[in-house]
Design a protein around this motif. Structure first.
Motif, PDB file in Angstrom:
ATOM      1  N   LYS A  48       0.809  -1.151  -0.081  1.00 33.97           N
ATOM      2  CA  LYS A  48       0.113   0.033   0.086  1.00 33.97           C
ATOM      3  C   LYS A  48       0.972   1.292  -0.021  1.00 33.97           C
ATOM      4  N   LEU A  49       1.929   0.927   0.657  1.00 35.36           N
ATOM      5  CA  LEU A  49       2.725   2.311   1.011  1.00 35.36           C
ATOM      6  C   LEU A  49       4.015   2.448  -0.057  1.00 35.36           C
ATOM      7  N   ASN A  50       4.155   1.534  -0.771  1.00 33.37           N
ATOM      8  CA  ASN A  50       5.229   1.154  -1.670  1.00 33.37           C
ATOM      9  C   ASN A  50       6.692   1.318  -1.099  1.00 33.37           C
ATOM     10  N   LEU A  51       6.685   0.617   0.009  1.00 36.34           N
ATOM     11  CA  LEU A  51       7.920   0.532   0.809  1.00 36.34           C
ATOM     12  C   LEU A  51       8.515  -0.839   0.675  1.00 36.34           C
ATOM     13  N   ARG A  52       9.926  -0.616   0.939  1.00 41.58           N
ATOM     14  CA  ARG A  52      10.619  -2.047   0.577  1.00 41.58           C
ATOM     15  C   ARG A  52      10.988  -2.900   1.857  1.00 41.58           C
ATOM     16  N   ASP A  53      10.736  -2.349   3.126  1.00 46.89           N
ATOM     17  CA  ASP A  53      11.243  -3.223   4.312  1.00 46.89           C
ATOM     18  C   ASP A  53      10.560  -2.237   5.664  1.00 46.89           C
ATOM     19  N   ARG A  54      11.002  -3.124   6.641  1.00 47.84           N
ATOM     20  CA  ARG A  54      10.642  -2.440   8.008  1.00 47.84           C
ATOM     21  C   ARG A  54      11.120  -1.283   8.337  1.00 47.84           C
ATOM     22  N   THR A  55      12.393  -1.054   8.136  1.00 44.00           N
ATOM     23  CA  THR A  55      13.042   0.252   8.359  1.00 44.00           C
ATOM     24  C   THR A  55      12.421   1.263   7.673  1.00 44.00           C
ATOM     25  N   GLN A  56      11.953   1.193   6.244  1.00 46.22           N
ATOM     26  CA  GLN A  56      11.204   2.531   5.626  1.00 46.22           C
ATOM     27  C   GLN A  56       9.875   2.584   6.193  1.00 46.22           C
ATOM     28  N   LEU A  57       9.489   1.470   6.825  1.00 47.39           N
ATOM     29  CA  LEU A  57       8.158   1.589   7.644  1.00 47.39           C
ATOM     30  C   LEU A  57       8.196   2.309   8.872  1.00 47.39           C
ATOM     31  N   ALA A  58       9.348   2.049   9.417  1.00 43.16           N
ATOM     32  CA  ALA A  58       9.599   2.746  10.638  1.00 43.16           C
ATOM     33  C   ALA A  58       9.630   4.311  10.434  1.00 43.16           C
ATOM     34  N   ILE A  59      10.339   4.732   9.235  1.00 45.05           N
ATOM     35  CA  ILE A  59      10.782   5.919   8.918  1.00 45.05           C
ATOM     36  C   ILE A  59       9.272   6.676   8.788  1.00 45.05           C
ATOM     37  N   PHE A  60       8.531   6.167   7.963  1.00 45.91           N
ATOM     38  CA  PHE A  60       7.105   6.473   7.612  1.00 45.91           C
ATOM     39  C   PHE A  60       6.281   6.845   8.848  1.00 45.91           C
ATOM     40  N   TYR A  61       6.305   5.915   9.986  1.00 42.64           N
ATOM     41  CA  TYR A  61       5.678   6.262  11.214  1.00 42.64           C
ATOM     42  C   TYR A  61       6.299   7.267  12.004  1.00 42.64           C
ATOM     43  N   LEU A  62       7.369   7.485  11.818  1.00 47.46           N
ATOM     44  CA  LEU A  62       8.168   8.442  12.724  1.00 47.46           C
ATOM     45  C   LEU A  62       7.460   9.881  12.141  1.00 47.46           C
ATOM     46  N   THR A  63       7.566   9.726  10.795  1.00 45.15           N
ATOM     47  CA  THR A  63       7.459  11.008  10.105  1.00 45.15           C
ATOM     48  C   THR A  63       5.991  11.577  10.107  1.00 45.15           C
ATOM     49  N   THR A  64       4.987  10.543  10.539  1.00 42.03           N
ATOM     50  CA  THR A  64       3.600  10.832  10.704  1.00 42.03           C
ATOM     51  C   THR A  64       2.870  10.824  11.934  1.00 42.03           C
ATOM     52  N   LYS A  65       3.676  10.676  13.111  1.00 40.49           N
ATOM     53  CA  LYS A  65       2.882  10.153  14.242  1.00 40.49           C
ATOM     54  C   LYS A  65       2.633  11.540  15.066  1.00 40.49           C
ATOM     55  N   ASN A  66       3.643  12.424  14.693  1.00 43.98           N
ATOM     56  CA  ASN A  66       3.268  13.631  15.441  1.00 43.98           C
ATOM     57  C   ASN A  66       1.972  14.366  14.921  1.00 43.98           C
ATOM     58  N   GLY A  67       1.635  14.159  13.848  1.00 47.94           N
ATOM     59  CA  GLY A  67       0.433  14.602  13.387  1.00 47.94           C
ATOM     60  C   GLY A  67      -0.824  13.763  13.614  1.00 47.94           C
ATOM     61  N   SER A  68      -0.566  12.632  14.189  1.00 42.11           N
ATOM     62  CA  SER A  68      -1.794  11.706  14.445  1.00 42.11           C
ATOM     63  C   SER A  68      -2.738  11.898  15.447  1.00 42.11           C
TER      64      SER A  68
END
Length: 213
Positions: A193-213
């Motif tokens: 869904k997010l067009n990401l490769r692995d867990r590390t990129q998934l962690a980056i996605f979360y860290l860059t969105t959580k402050n606005g959640s």
């Protein structure tokens, strides 16, 4: 666990080797620049490569890029100093398993154990830096992050948060009361869904969105 150590400071490599061997970790080799890291990795096939990111002849960043292009499943843990900000995001995009502040010797063995279980490792200081290094805009307090904008469900976003916390599939399955197989399926769907490769990129996605959640 078989570990390869690469750092251009001989005193650092000696200290790291001593620390790991005290904990019965098998240090299979020691190198002193990025090109040597590539050669030794190909020859020794270590479980984990513990490598300095900033070296004179060839950087750890360049070595990691080369190794991961040939061995996508390679487990590389990078040692950095507080002045290495410019390397952090690039190396995460290449697929390294995490970072440790070089002077934080007490965290090295626990970090290696985590990486050996396919977890990602980030020091607290590094996690705090990531959104800024990605040039993420400060969230508008009136505009909350909405995971549905990414076609994610609440359960999928919860799972992403647990991945960012460094939990393994087994640990996530316990937290979410789901089987490990179901967690693997969820992760595969989320990455697509997010067009990401692995867990590390998934962690980056979360860290860059959580402050606005």
């Amino acid at each position: 666990m078989r570990v390869l150590i690469v750092d251009d400071d001989a005193l650092i490599t000696s200290a790291l080797k001593m620390i790991l061997e005290v904990d019965k970790i098998d240090v299979v080799g020691v190198g002193h620049d990025g090109s040597e890291a590539i050669q030794l990795f190909e020859t020794l096939k270590p479980d984990i490569l513990l490598m300095d990111i900033r070296m004179t002849e060839m950087t750890g960043l360049d070595a990691a890029k080369t190794i991961l292009s040939q061995y996508p499943d390679a487990k590389i843990l990078l040692l950095i100093t507080f002045s290495d900000d410019e390397y952090i995001i690039q190396a995460l995009k290449y697929g390294v398993k995490g970072y440790l502040i070089k002077q934080d010797y007490s965290s090295i063995v626990p970090a290696l154990n985590a990486v050996s279980k396919s977890q990602t490792v980030f020091g607290t200081e590094i996690i705090a830096k990531i959104p800024g290094l990605l040039h993420t805009k400060q969230p508008d307090p009136q505009a909350k992050f909405n995971y549905e904008d990414y076609s994610l469900t609440a359960k999928e976003y919860q799972l992403i948060g647990l991945v960012a916390d460094g939990l393994s599939n087994k640990e996530i399955s316990v937290q979410m009361f789901l089987s490990e197989g179901t967690i693997r399926n969820y992760l595969s769907t989320i990455l697509d869904k997010l067009n990401l490769r692995d867990r590390t990129q998934l962690a980056i996605f979360y860290l860059t969105t959580k402050n606005g959640s």
